[in-house]
Design a protein around this motif. Structure first.
Motif, PDB file in Angstrom:
ATOM      1  N   THR A   1       0.688  -1.146  -0.206  1.00 44.27           N
ATOM      2  CA  THR A   1      -0.068   0.148   0.142  1.00 44.27           C
ATOM      3  C   THR A   1       1.089   1.247   0.089  1.00 44.27           C
ATOM      4  OG1 THR A   1       0.059  -0.157   2.262  1.00 44.27           O
ATOM      5  CG2 THR A   1      -1.796  -1.160   1.313  1.00 44.27           C
ATOM      6  N   THR A   2       0.237   2.502  -0.719  1.00 42.76           N
ATOM      7  CA  THR A   2       1.080   3.588  -0.642  1.00 42.76           C
ATOM      8  C   THR A   2       0.807   4.283   0.523  1.00 42.76           C
ATOM      9  OG1 THR A   2      -0.449   4.710  -2.075  1.00 42.76           O
ATOM     10  CG2 THR A   2       1.456   3.389  -3.203  1.00 42.76           C
ATOM     11  N   ALA A   3       1.668   5.403   0.621  1.00 46.32           N
ATOM     12  CA  ALA A   3       1.519   6.251   1.918  1.00 46.32           C
ATOM     13  C   ALA A   3       0.205   6.970   1.618  1.00 46.32           C
ATOM     14  CB  ALA A   3       2.539   7.481   2.011  1.00 46.32           C
ATOM     15  N   PRO A   4      -0.696   6.799   2.643  1.00 45.57           N
ATOM     16  CA  PRO A   4      -1.916   7.518   2.643  1.00 45.57           C
ATOM     17  C   PRO A   4      -1.854   8.978   2.642  1.00 45.57           C
ATOM     18  CG  PRO A   4      -1.803   6.160   4.526  1.00 45.57           C
ATOM     19  CD  PRO A   4      -0.554   6.032   4.234  1.00 45.57           C
ATOM     20  N   ALA A   5      -0.899   9.847   3.277  1.00 47.13           N
ATOM     21  CA  ALA A   5      -0.778  11.100   3.253  1.00 47.13           C
ATOM     22  C   ALA A   5      -0.534  11.708   1.719  1.00 47.13           C
ATOM     23  CB  ALA A   5       0.457  11.684   3.831  1.00 47.13           C
ATOM     24  N   VAL A   6      -0.217  10.924   0.844  1.00 47.47           N
ATOM     25  CA  VAL A   6      -0.013  11.442  -0.650  1.00 47.47           C
ATOM     26  C   VAL A   6      -0.842  10.519  -1.580  1.00 47.47           C
ATOM     27  CG1 VAL A   6       2.172  12.381  -0.392  1.00 47.47           C
ATOM     28  CG2 VAL A   6       2.017   9.799  -0.653  1.00 47.47           C
ATOM     29  N   GLY A   7      -1.900  10.205  -0.861  1.00 45.18           N
ATOM     30  CA  GLY A   7      -2.824   9.480  -1.598  1.00 45.18           C
ATOM     31  C   GLY A   7      -2.928   8.018  -1.762  1.00 45.18           C
ATOM     32  N   GLY A   8      -3.214   7.396  -0.766  1.00 45.31           N
ATOM     33  CA  GLY A   8      -3.022   5.951  -0.324  1.00 45.31           C
ATOM     34  C   GLY A   8      -3.777   5.083  -1.352  1.00 45.31           C
ATOM     35  N   PHE A   9      -3.158   4.114  -1.883  1.00 39.63           N
ATOM     36  CA  PHE A   9      -3.890   2.801  -2.733  1.00 39.63           C
ATOM     37  C   PHE A   9      -2.955   1.890  -2.469  1.00 39.63           C
ATOM     38  CE2 PHE A   9      -1.160   5.547  -5.276  1.00 39.63           C
ATOM     39  CZ  PHE A   9      -0.381   4.610  -6.164  1.00 39.63           C
ATOM     40  N   ALA A  10      -3.686   0.633  -2.971  1.00 40.23           N
ATOM     41  CA  ALA A  10      -3.150  -0.660  -2.965  1.00 40.23           C
ATOM     42  C   ALA A  10      -2.554  -1.296  -4.192  1.00 40.23           C
ATOM     43  CB  ALA A  10      -4.003  -1.845  -2.379  1.00 40.23           C
ATOM     44  N   LEU A  11      -1.646  -1.747  -4.466  1.00 43.41           N
ATOM     45  CA  LEU A  11      -1.146  -2.136  -5.418  1.00 43.41           C
ATOM     46  C   LEU A  11      -0.578  -3.658  -5.518  1.00 43.41           C
ATOM     47  CD1 LEU A  11       2.566  -2.353  -5.335  1.00 43.41           C
ATOM     48  CD2 LEU A  11       2.442   0.256  -5.180  1.00 43.41           C
ATOM     49  N   THR A  12      -0.548  -4.284  -6.621  1.00 43.21           N
ATOM     50  CA  THR A  12      -0.031  -5.844  -6.736  1.00 43.21           C
ATOM     51  C   THR A  12       1.035  -5.746  -7.735  1.00 43.21           C
ATOM     52  OG1 THR A  12      -2.404  -6.526  -6.566  1.00 43.21           O
ATOM     53  CG2 THR A  12      -0.942  -8.017  -7.351  1.00 43.21           C
ATOM     54  N   THR A  13       2.072  -6.336  -7.328  1.00 48.58           N
ATOM     55  CA  THR A  13       3.253  -6.467  -8.292  1.00 48.58           C
ATOM     56  C   THR A  13       3.561  -7.888  -8.909  1.00 48.58           C
ATOM     57  OG1 THR A  13       4.866  -7.220  -6.789  1.00 48.58           O
ATOM     58  CG2 THR A  13       4.181  -4.888  -6.897  1.00 48.58           C
ATOM     59  N   ALA A  14       4.287  -8.019  -9.751  1.00 50.89           N
ATOM     60  CA  ALA A  14       4.573  -9.316 -10.406  1.00 50.89           C
ATOM     61  C   ALA A  14       5.823 -10.177  -9.841  1.00 50.89           C
ATOM     62  CB  ALA A  14       4.703  -9.129 -11.912  1.00 50.89           C
ATOM     63  N   TRP A  15       6.463  -9.158  -8.830  1.00 48.66           N
ATOM     64  CA  TRP A  15       7.684  -9.804  -8.224  1.00 48.66           C
ATOM     65  C   TRP A  15       7.729  -9.850  -6.646  1.00 48.66           C
ATOM     66  CZ3 TRP A  15       7.593  -6.765 -12.798  1.00 48.66           C
ATOM     67  CH2 TRP A  15       8.114  -7.697 -14.057  1.00 48.66           C
ATOM     68  N   ASP A  16       8.104 -10.716  -6.026  1.00 48.54           N
ATOM     69  CA  ASP A  16       8.240 -10.844  -4.511  1.00 48.54           C
ATOM     70  C   ASP A  16       9.781 -10.380  -4.403  1.00 48.54           C
ATOM     71  OD1 ASP A  16       7.990 -11.373  -1.917  1.00 48.54           O
ATOM     72  OD2 ASP A  16       6.922 -13.259  -2.541  1.00 48.54           O
ATOM     73  N   LEU A  17      10.051 -10.401  -2.911  1.00 49.22           N
ATOM     74  CA  LEU A  17      11.450 -10.065  -2.910  1.00 49.22           C
ATOM     75  C   LEU A  17      12.622 -11.074  -3.303  1.00 49.22           C
ATOM     76  CD1 LEU A  17      11.320  -9.022   0.858  1.00 49.22           C
ATOM     77  CD2 LEU A  17      11.232  -7.643  -1.004  1.00 49.22           C
ATOM     78  N   ASP A  18      12.127 -12.261  -3.777  1.00 51.04           N
ATOM     79  CA  ASP A  18      13.282 -13.283  -4.192  1.00 51.04           C
ATOM     80  C   ASP A  18      13.688 -12.763  -5.417  1.00 51.04           C
ATOM     81  OD1 ASP A  18      11.085 -13.478  -5.777  1.00 51.04           O
ATOM     82  OD2 ASP A  18      10.847 -15.754  -5.322  1.00 51.04           O
ATOM     83  N   ALA A  19      12.824 -11.574  -6.330  1.00 47.35           N
ATOM     84  CA  ALA A  19      13.573 -11.184  -7.536  1.00 47.35           C
ATOM     85  C   ALA A  19      14.561 -10.212  -7.213  1.00 47.35           C
ATOM     86  CB  ALA A  19      12.364 -10.141  -8.123  1.00 47.35           C
ATOM     87  N   LEU A  20      14.920  -9.859  -6.045  1.00 51.14           N
ATOM     88  CA  LEU A  20      16.202  -9.035  -5.632  1.00 51.14           C
ATOM     89  C   LEU A  20      17.381  -9.715  -5.900  1.00 51.14           C
ATOM     90  CD1 LEU A  20      15.082  -7.407  -2.332  1.00 51.14           C
ATOM     91  CD2 LEU A  20      14.719  -6.624  -4.528  1.00 51.14           C
ATOM     92  N   GLY A  21      17.197 -11.161  -5.975  1.00 49.16           N
ATOM     93  CA  GLY A  21      18.279 -12.032  -6.107  1.00 49.16           C
ATOM     94  C   GLY A  21      18.685 -11.956  -7.724  1.00 49.16           C
TER      95      GLY A  21
END
Length: 336
Positions: free
Chosen positions: A48-68
């Motif tokens: 979720t993004t910061a509520p103070a600047v317009g909060g909304f939920a987002l879904t991504t194609a990559w999890d933290l394992d993509a950092l590798g």
């Protein structure tokens, strides 16, 4: 091809999250090739993004394992930056750096990067409002609150929000050359001349010394800004010795009388450059610098840029100056 992983933690600042994709994606467009593969990564693929600047939920194609798989990992700011990061995230960042990935933070993303321990003994930056807190929490860092970004090679930190644009343009210039960086800047309507050593344009609050004894003298110094003022003259107005004046200024204002006066003159010059068409000669006279040469010297030392360049960047409605920025031959890209 450079794989760029942009970290989306809960409370992420949407603008900072999107800037890497904007800059690196534009670089792909200007050369009609895939130079960068930008992937937004979030724990569990949601954030979720910061509520103070317009909060909304987002879904991504990559999890933290993509950092590798990433060559560059970007850590944007988020509104929970003072909370301890998850151990799994810190381990993933350390592992990525250990195998050779470059890590870059935007704004308060520096707090997350600092928590890994990788920034120890390095010069770093963050938004100027948060620099003291970063230094307090991580005394082994050398926090520079004045610059736009600091490039330590595999570890890069940048200042608040828009400085991320400067940082990523800098990285494009390093990897792809000045021609691609210049074309990317033109397509994203960005100034070409801001490098890491340029100063953050910090708003210094009015030092009215509430409850102190210097209020009348501060008001008098503002009123007499156009003429030269000596330390002895300021002390006489305050009805105290120079030694006492210096002591009171440090206690109530946080700096010396002459340094406060210089800062006041620079701030007034900035306002005149932004809001008027006055020649630099007139601005120098109105702000007490006396000559354009003296104004340029002190202005460059304080802001890292010339008065004319500052006016071109910040003067509202200055279309000609903006066009000049967009059609320059190439950006000044330098490591501080």
């Amino acid at each position: 091809m450079t794989v760029v992983a942009v970290l989306a933690l809960d409370g992420v600042i949407p603008f900072e999250l999107s800037v890497p994709g904007q800059v690196f994606g534009t670089a792909n467009q200007v050369v009609d090739d895939v130079l960068y593969d930008v992937r937004v990564c979030a724990p569990g693929r949601t954030a979720t993004t910061a509520p103070a600047v317009g909060g909304f939920a987002l879904t991504t194609a990559w999890d933290l394992d993509a950092l590798g798989e990433a060559d560059l990992i970007v850590v944007p700011g988020h509104d929970r930056y003072l909370d301890p990061p998850a151990p799994a995230l810190l381990a993933a960042l350390r592992d990525a750096h250990g195998r050779g990935a470059r890590l870059a933070s935007v704004c308060v993303g520096a707090f997350t990067l600092a928590a890994t321990g990788l920034l120890a003994d390095l010069r770093v930056t963050t938004h100027w409002r948060c620099a003291d807190e970063l230094a307090r929490r991580h005394p082994d860092l050398h926090v520079d609150s004045k610059v736009l970004f600091v490039d330590n090679g595999s570890l890069v930190t940048s200042a608040g929000v828009a400085a991320g644009l400067d940082l990523f343009l800098h990285l494009v210039g390093q990897e792809q050359g000045a021609t691609v960086a210049a074309a990317t800047a033109r397509h994203t309507v960005m100034p070409l001349q801001r490098d890491g050593g340029q100063a953050q344009f910090i708003d210094h609050p009015r030092a009215d010394a509430p409850g102190g004894t210097l209020g009348p003298t501060l008001d008098w110094m503002r009123a007499e800004l156009a003429r030269p003022l000596t330390l002895d003259e300021i002390a006489r107005h305050a009805a105290m010795s120079v030694r006492t004046l210096n002591r009171r200024f440090r206690a109530q204002v946080g700096t010396t009388p002459l340094q406060w006066l210089l800062r006041l003159r620079i701030d007034e010059a900035r306002q005149l450059l932004e809001a008027t068409d006055l020649p630099v000669e007139h601005i120098a006279a109105r702000t007490g610098f006396g000559s354009p040469t003296t104004l340029r010297h002190h202005f460059a030392r304080a802001t890292g840029t010339a008065p004319s360049a500052y006016r071109t960047t910040f003067r509202g409605g200055s279309h000609q100056g903006h066009a000049d920025l967009l059609t320059a031959d190439g950006p000044v890209l330098a490591r501080p």
